[in-house]
Design a protein around this motif. Structure first.
Motif, PDB file in Angstrom:
ATOM      1  N   GLN A   8     -77.297 -68.466 -78.053  1.00 19.43           N
ATOM      2  CA  GLN A   8     -77.428 -67.107 -77.523  1.00 19.43           C
ATOM      3  C   GLN A   8     -78.681 -66.388 -78.035  1.00 19.43           C
ATOM      4  O   GLN A   8     -78.942 -65.263 -77.648  1.00 19.43           O
ATOM      5  N   HIS A   9     -79.450 -67.032 -78.918  1.00 16.15           N
ATOM      6  CA  HIS A   9     -80.642 -66.402 -79.483  1.00 16.15           C
ATOM      7  C   HIS A   9     -81.726 -66.266 -78.416  1.00 16.15           C
ATOM      8  O   HIS A   9     -81.972 -67.185 -77.643  1.00 16.15           O
ATOM      9  N   LEU A  10     -82.361 -65.101 -78.388  1.00 13.81           N
ATOM     10  CA  LEU A  10     -83.422 -64.844 -77.412  1.00 13.81           C
ATOM     11  C   LEU A  10     -84.771 -64.795 -78.105  1.00 13.81           C
ATOM     12  O   LEU A  10     -84.924 -64.161 -79.141  1.00 13.81           O
ATOM     13  N   ARG A  11     -85.748 -65.445 -77.497  1.00 10.87           N
ATOM     14  CA  ARG A  11     -87.117 -65.367 -77.987  1.00 10.87           C
ATOM     15  C   ARG A  11     -87.714 -64.023 -77.550  1.00 10.87           C
ATOM     16  O   ARG A  11     -87.201 -63.367 -76.660  1.00 10.87           O
ATOM     17  N   HIS A  12     -88.827 -63.678 -78.164  1.00  9.50           N
ATOM     18  CA  HIS A  12     -89.514 -62.423 -77.872  1.00  9.50           C
ATOM     19  C   HIS A  12     -89.865 -62.320 -76.382  1.00  9.50           C
ATOM     20  O   HIS A  12     -89.637 -61.281 -75.746  1.00  9.50           O
ATOM     21  N   VAL A  13     -90.396 -63.379 -75.814  1.00 14.49           N
ATOM     22  CA  VAL A  13     -90.805 -63.359 -74.406  1.00 14.49           C
ATOM     23  C   VAL A  13     -89.591 -63.213 -73.477  1.00 14.49           C
ATOM     24  O   VAL A  13     -89.682 -62.594 -72.423  1.00 14.49           O
ATOM     25  N   GLU A  14     -88.453 -63.740 -73.889  1.00 15.73           N
ATOM     26  CA  GLU A  14     -87.258 -63.587 -73.058  1.00 15.73           C
ATOM     27  C   GLU A  14     -86.788 -62.135 -73.053  1.00 15.73           C
ATOM     28  O   GLU A  14     -86.441 -61.598 -72.001  1.00 15.73           O
ATOM     29  N   LYS A  15     -86.808 -61.494 -74.219  1.00 18.46           N
ATOM     30  CA  LYS A  15     -86.375 -60.096 -74.322  1.00 18.46           C
ATOM     31  C   LYS A  15     -87.327 -59.152 -73.591  1.00 18.46           C
ATOM     32  O   LYS A  15     -86.898 -58.214 -72.936  1.00 18.46           O
ATOM     33  N   ASP A  16     -88.621 -59.400 -73.747  1.00 19.22           N
ATOM     34  CA  ASP A  16     -89.613 -58.443 -73.262  1.00 19.22           C
ATOM     35  C   ASP A  16     -90.170 -58.736 -71.873  1.00 19.22           C
ATOM     36  O   ASP A  16     -90.779 -57.853 -71.266  1.00 19.22           O
ATOM     37  N   VAL A  17     -89.998 -59.957 -71.379  1.00 16.40           N
ATOM     38  CA  VAL A  17     -90.583 -60.310 -70.091  1.00 16.40           C
ATOM     39  C   VAL A  17     -89.532 -60.831 -69.107  1.00 16.40           C
ATOM     40  O   VAL A  17     -89.393 -60.307 -68.005  1.00 16.40           O
ATOM     41  N   LEU A  18     -88.809 -61.856 -69.498  1.00 17.42           N
ATOM     42  CA  LEU A  18     -87.933 -62.538 -68.545  1.00 17.42           C
ATOM     43  C   LEU A  18     -86.687 -61.732 -68.168  1.00 17.42           C
ATOM     44  O   LEU A  18     -86.338 -61.650 -66.989  1.00 17.42           O
ATOM     45  N   ILE A  19     -86.032 -61.122 -69.144  1.00 15.36           N
ATOM     46  CA  ILE A  19     -84.853 -60.309 -68.815  1.00 15.36           C
ATOM     47  C   ILE A  19     -85.266 -59.049 -68.042  1.00 15.36           C
ATOM     48  O   ILE A  19     -84.615 -58.716 -67.042  1.00 15.36           O
ATOM     49  N   PRO A  20     -86.341 -58.338 -68.430  1.00 15.19           N
ATOM     50  CA  PRO A  20     -86.778 -57.217 -67.595  1.00 15.19           C
ATOM     51  C   PRO A  20     -87.139 -57.633 -66.166  1.00 15.19           C
ATOM     52  O   PRO A  20     -86.953 -56.857 -65.228  1.00 15.19           O
ATOM     53  N   LYS A  21     -87.621 -58.857 -65.998  1.00 21.37           N
ATOM     54  CA  LYS A  21     -87.913 -59.354 -64.647  1.00 21.37           C
ATOM     55  C   LYS A  21     -86.622 -59.441 -63.830  1.00 21.37           C
ATOM     56  O   LYS A  21     -86.588 -59.045 -62.659  1.00 21.37           O
ATOM     57  N   VAL A  22     -85.558 -59.936 -64.447  1.00 22.03           N
ATOM     58  CA  VAL A  22     -84.255 -59.988 -63.775  1.00 22.03           C
ATOM     59  C   VAL A  22     -83.780 -58.573 -63.468  1.00 22.03           C
ATOM     60  O   VAL A  22     -83.260 -58.301 -62.379  1.00 22.03           O
ATOM     61  N   MET A  23     -83.994 -57.662 -64.417  1.00 21.09           N
ATOM     62  CA  MET A  23     -83.583 -56.261 -64.212  1.00 21.09           C
ATOM     63  C   MET A  23     -84.332 -55.619 -63.052  1.00 21.09           C
ATOM     64  O   MET A  23     -83.738 -54.890 -62.250  1.00 21.09           O
ATOM     65  N   ARG A  24     -85.643 -55.874 -62.961  1.00 23.68           N
ATOM     66  CA  ARG A  24     -86.420 -55.304 -61.847  1.00 23.68           C
ATOM     67  C   ARG A  24     -85.888 -55.789 -60.507  1.00 23.68           C
ATOM     68  O   ARG A  24     -85.734 -55.003 -59.567  1.00 23.68           O
TER      69      ARG A  24
END
Length: 106
Positions: A8-24
């Motif tokens: 379940q650990h998230l890398r920095h790029v997942e928190k700041d780029v990939l998940i916000p992409k899903v949110m958008r």
């Protein structure tokens, strides 16, 4: 190095780029009515779009912003991302390839 699919650990790029992409993507789906209203106004207004479509633009921005700031929405998108990442780590097939239909005849 093998990756644990259930990690379940998230890398920095997942928190700041990939998940916000899903949110958008989800925000635009959720605010599609406001987006359509704004688009329609822009098409009808021509050069005076900035003046005429302020109400529609504000409604769209408010809808998108409320979705981005909602912690429940973030958590939903985070879980969706983690599920996709887990499936990828198990199958090593990106979701867009998994979702493509196979040809019925060769």
């Amino acid at each position: 190095m093998t990756l644990d699919p259930t990690d379940q650990h998230l890398r920095h790029v997942e928190k700041d780029v990939l998940i916000p992409k899903v949110m958008r993507k989800k925000a635009w789906e959720r605010c599609s009515e406001q987006a359509q209203d704004f688009t329609r106004c822009c098409k009808d207004s021509g050069l005076v779009t900035v003046v005429k479509c302020q109400k529609e633009n504000s409604a769209l921005k408010d809808c998108l912003t409320s979705y981005y700031k909602d912690t429940a929405s973030y958590e939903e998108c985070r879980m969706e991302y983690l599920k996709e990442r887990e499936e990828f780590r198990i199958t090593v097939i990106p979701s867009r390839k998994r979702l493509q239909k196979l040809p019925t005849s060769m």
